[in-house]
Design a protein around this motif. Sequence first.
Motif, PDB file in Angstrom:
ATOM      1  N   PRO A 198      40.642  19.987  11.544  1.00 12.04           N
ATOM      2  CA  PRO A 198      39.928  19.776  12.808  1.00 12.04           C
ATOM      3  C   PRO A 198      38.841  20.842  12.985  1.00 12.04           C
ATOM      4  O   PRO A 198      39.053  22.018  12.677  1.00 12.04           O
ATOM      5  CB  PRO A 198      41.022  19.927  13.865  1.00 12.04           C
ATOM      6  N   GLY A 199      37.683  20.414  13.421  1.00 14.25           N
ATOM      7  CA  GLY A 199      36.580  21.329  13.640  1.00 14.25           C
ATOM      8  C   GLY A 199      35.727  21.583  12.408  1.00 14.25           C
ATOM      9  O   GLY A 199      34.693  22.243  12.493  1.00 14.25           O
ATOM     10  N   GLN A 200      36.136  21.060  11.264  1.00 18.40           N
ATOM     11  CA  GLN A 200      35.327  21.187  10.057  1.00 18.40           C
ATOM     12  C   GLN A 200      34.446  19.955   9.898  1.00 18.40           C
ATOM     13  O   GLN A 200      34.906  18.832  10.101  1.00 18.40           O
ATOM     14  CB  GLN A 200      36.188  21.358   8.812  1.00 18.40           C
ATOM     15  N   ILE A 201      33.200  20.188   9.514  1.00 15.68           N
ATOM     16  CA  ILE A 201      32.218  19.127   9.325  1.00 15.68           C
ATOM     17  C   ILE A 201      31.643  19.269   7.920  1.00 15.68           C
ATOM     18  O   ILE A 201      31.162  20.343   7.554  1.00 15.68           O
ATOM     19  CB  ILE A 201      31.068  19.235  10.356  1.00 15.68           C
ATOM     20  N   ILE A 202      31.677  18.205   7.144  1.00 14.84           N
ATOM     21  CA  ILE A 202      31.058  18.211   5.824  1.00 14.84           C
ATOM     22  C   ILE A 202      29.595  17.800   5.990  1.00 14.84           C
ATOM     23  O   ILE A 202      29.280  16.868   6.732  1.00 14.84           O
ATOM     24  CB  ILE A 202      31.810  17.282   4.843  1.00 14.84           C
ATOM     25  N   VAL A 203      28.704  18.518   5.340  1.00 16.90           N
ATOM     26  CA  VAL A 203      27.273  18.227   5.397  1.00 16.90           C
ATOM     27  C   VAL A 203      26.884  17.583   4.073  1.00 16.90           C
ATOM     28  O   VAL A 203      27.079  18.168   3.012  1.00 16.90           O
ATOM     29  CB  VAL A 203      26.449  19.512   5.628  1.00 16.90           C
ATOM     30  N   ILE A 204      26.362  16.364   4.153  1.00 12.62           N
ATOM     31  CA  ILE A 204      26.062  15.584   2.952  1.00 12.62           C
ATOM     32  C   ILE A 204      24.634  15.039   3.000  1.00 12.62           C
ATOM     33  O   ILE A 204      24.018  14.973   4.060  1.00 12.62           O
ATOM     34  CB  ILE A 204      27.060  14.404   2.783  1.00 12.62           C
ATOM     35  N   GLY A 205      24.133  14.653   1.853  1.00 14.13           N
ATOM     36  CA  GLY A 205      22.853  13.970   1.785  1.00 14.13           C
ATOM     37  C   GLY A 205      23.067  12.469   1.871  1.00 14.13           C
ATOM     38  O   GLY A 205      24.060  11.947   1.369  1.00 14.13           O
ATOM     39  N   SER A 206      22.131  11.796   2.514  1.00 15.87           N
ATOM     40  CA  SER A 206      22.192  10.346   2.650  1.00 15.87           C
ATOM     41  C   SER A 206      20.770   9.804   2.552  1.00 15.87           C
ATOM     42  O   SER A 206      19.834  10.548   2.308  1.00 15.87           O
ATOM     43  CB  SER A 206      22.823   9.974   3.996  1.00 15.87           C
ATOM     44  N   ASN A 207      20.645   8.519   2.763  1.00  9.32           N
ATOM     45  CA  ASN A 207      19.301   7.963   2.912  1.00  9.32           C
ATOM     46  C   ASN A 207      19.061   7.720   4.394  1.00  9.32           C
ATOM     47  O   ASN A 207      20.010   7.639   5.174  1.00  9.32           O
ATOM     48  CB  ASN A 207      19.120   6.682   2.077  1.00  9.32           C
ATOM     49  N   ALA A 208      17.820   7.651   4.793  1.00  7.26           N
ATOM     50  CA  ALA A 208      17.478   7.561   6.214  1.00  7.26           C
ATOM     51  C   ALA A 208      18.073   6.339   6.899  1.00  7.26           C
ATOM     52  O   ALA A 208      18.352   6.368   8.096  1.00  7.26           O
ATOM     53  CB  ALA A 208      15.961   7.577   6.385  1.00  7.26           C
ATOM     54  N   ASP A 209      18.301   5.278   6.140  1.00  3.73           N
ATOM     55  CA  ASP A 209      18.863   4.055   6.721  1.00  3.73           C
ATOM     56  C   ASP A 209      20.383   4.101   6.869  1.00  3.73           C
ATOM     57  O   ASP A 209      20.974   3.203   7.457  1.00  3.73           O
ATOM     58  CB  ASP A 209      18.480   2.840   5.871  1.00  3.73           C
ATOM     59  N   GLY A 210      21.008   5.135   6.319  1.00  2.00           N
ATOM     60  CA  GLY A 210      22.463   5.248   6.425  1.00  2.00           C
ATOM     61  C   GLY A 210      23.212   4.211   5.616  1.00  2.00           C
ATOM     62  O   GLY A 210      24.275   3.738   6.023  1.00  2.00           O
ATOM     63  N   LEU A 211      22.675   3.842   4.459  1.00  6.77           N
ATOM     64  CA  LEU A 211      23.342   2.898   3.555  1.00  6.77           C
ATOM     65  C   LEU A 211      24.112   3.728   2.529  1.00  6.77           C
ATOM     66  O   LEU A 211      23.551   4.178   1.531  1.00  6.77           O
ATOM     67  CB  LEU A 211      22.313   1.992   2.877  1.00  6.77           C
ATOM     68  N   HIS A 212      25.364   3.959   2.787  1.00  9.11           N
ATOM     69  CA  HIS A 212      26.183   4.917   2.044  1.00  9.11           C
ATOM     70  C   HIS A 212      26.831   4.262   0.824  1.00  9.11           C
ATOM     71  O   HIS A 212      28.041   4.051   0.782  1.00  9.11           O
ATOM     72  CB  HIS A 212      27.236   5.516   2.973  1.00  9.11           C
TER      73      HIS A 212
ATOM     74  N   SER B 106      28.400  12.217  12.615  1.00  9.20           N
ATOM     75  CA  SER B 106      29.161  10.972  12.694  1.00  9.20           C
ATOM     76  C   SER B 106      30.532  11.260  12.098  1.00  9.20           C
ATOM     77  O   SER B 106      30.634  11.659  10.935  1.00  9.20           O
ATOM     78  CB  SER B 106      28.439   9.883  11.900  1.00  9.20           C
ATOM     79  N   GLY B 107      31.595  11.080  12.888  1.00  3.91           N
ATOM     80  CA  GLY B 107      32.922  11.451  12.418  1.00  3.91           C
ATOM     81  C   GLY B 107      32.947  12.947  12.153  1.00  3.91           C
ATOM     82  O   GLY B 107      32.472  13.730  12.964  1.00  3.91           O
ATOM     83  N   GLN B 108      33.467  13.339  10.996  1.00  4.67           N
ATOM     84  CA  GLN B 108      33.480  14.752  10.599  1.00  4.67           C
ATOM     85  C   GLN B 108      32.395  15.015   9.552  1.00  4.67           C
ATOM     86  O   GLN B 108      32.571  15.794   8.630  1.00  4.67           O
ATOM     87  CB  GLN B 108      34.852  15.150  10.048  1.00  4.67           C
ATOM     88  N   VAL B 109      31.261  14.359   9.741  1.00  3.87           N
ATOM     89  CA  VAL B 109      30.171  14.415   8.772  1.00  3.87           C
ATOM     90  C   VAL B 109      28.851  14.671   9.494  1.00  3.87           C
ATOM     91  O   VAL B 109      28.584  14.098  10.538  1.00  3.87           O
ATOM     92  CB  VAL B 109      30.059  13.078   7.998  1.00  3.87           C
ATOM     93  N   SER B 110      28.040  15.522   8.885  1.00  2.94           N
ATOM     94  CA  SER B 110      26.652  15.663   9.314  1.00  2.94           C
ATOM     95  C   SER B 110      25.786  15.236   8.136  1.00  2.94           C
ATOM     96  O   SER B 110      25.858  15.819   7.052  1.00  2.94           O
ATOM     97  CB  SER B 110      26.334  17.106   9.710  1.00  2.94           C
ATOM     98  N   ALA B 111      25.001  14.189   8.343  1.00  6.25           N
ATOM     99  CA  ALA B 111      24.175  13.630   7.281  1.00  6.25           C
ATOM    100  C   ALA B 111      22.753  14.166   7.358  1.00  6.25           C
ATOM    101  O   ALA B 111      22.203  14.342   8.451  1.00  6.25           O
ATOM    102  CB  ALA B 111      24.157  12.101   7.388  1.00  6.25           C
ATOM    103  N   LEU B 112      22.197  14.434   6.188  1.00  6.11           N
ATOM    104  CA  LEU B 112      20.796  14.826   6.069  1.00  6.11           C
ATOM    105  C   LEU B 112      20.100  13.804   5.172  1.00  6.11           C
ATOM    106  O   LEU B 112      20.577  13.516   4.077  1.00  6.11           O
ATOM    107  CB  LEU B 112      20.680  16.215   5.436  1.00  6.11           C
ATOM    108  N   PRO B 113      18.968  13.253   5.620  1.00  6.57           N
ATOM    109  CA  PRO B 113      18.265  12.275   4.793  1.00  6.57           C
ATOM    110  C   PRO B 113      17.559  12.960   3.631  1.00  6.57           C
ATOM    111  O   PRO B 113      16.685  13.802   3.832  1.00  6.57           O
ATOM    112  CB  PRO B 113      17.269  11.645   5.770  1.00  6.57           C
ATOM    113  N   THR B 114      17.932  12.592   2.415  1.00  9.30           N
ATOM    114  CA  THR B 114      17.408  13.274   1.226  1.00  9.30           C
ATOM    115  C   THR B 114      16.482  12.410   0.375  1.00  9.30           C
ATOM    116  O   THR B 114      15.881  12.921  -0.560  1.00  9.30           O
ATOM    117  CB  THR B 114      18.568  13.747   0.327  1.00  9.30           C
ATOM    118  N   MET B 115      16.374  11.142   0.682  1.00 12.28           N
ATOM    119  CA  MET B 115      15.678  10.227  -0.227  1.00 12.28           C
ATOM    120  C   MET B 115      14.193  10.003   0.097  1.00 12.28           C
ATOM    121  O   MET B 115      13.520   9.279  -0.614  1.00 12.28           O
ATOM    122  CB  MET B 115      16.398   8.878  -0.250  1.00 12.28           C
ATOM    123  N   ASP B 116      13.686  10.631   1.160  1.00 16.45           N
ATOM    124  CA  ASP B 116      12.298  10.396   1.571  1.00 16.45           C
ATOM    125  C   ASP B 116      11.373  11.562   1.245  1.00 16.45           C
ATOM    126  O   ASP B 116      10.303  11.691   1.838  1.00 16.45           O
ATOM    127  CB  ASP B 116      12.237  10.096   3.074  1.00 16.45           C
TER     128      ASP B 116
END
Length: 105
Positions: free
Chosen positions: A17-31, A54-64
């Motif tokens: 609880p309280g931990q957030i994973i930071v990941i790369g995604s695409n801007a459209d959020g198609l995981h 979103s959930g326990q995740v922080s997404a960063l858009p990496t594909m643009d």
Amino acid sequence: MTEAAGTAPDMITELRPGQIIVIGSNADGLHIGGAARYAYQNFGLRWGIGEGLSGQVSALPTMDGLASLRIAVRRFIVYAELSHDLTFLLTKVGCGIAGYPETPS
């Protein structure tokens, strides 16, 4: 997580609880692959969310491109600095499917 070093292991398989994973995604959020897919399947990342919490995740858009990623990283840093109750576990954002090197050249 190695608390003293402040680093996360290469593969994060559980979060407290309280931990957030930071990941790369695409801007459209198609995981559909990589850490984004794993986060979608395991940590509550919602489909269609390409940036932010979103959930326990922080997404960063990496594909643009790097310019766009830099702007998103600045927004993330401000958010993280204000979120004293959360611990962010940073993956190698952009070093998988997006293809960026771990160390800039």
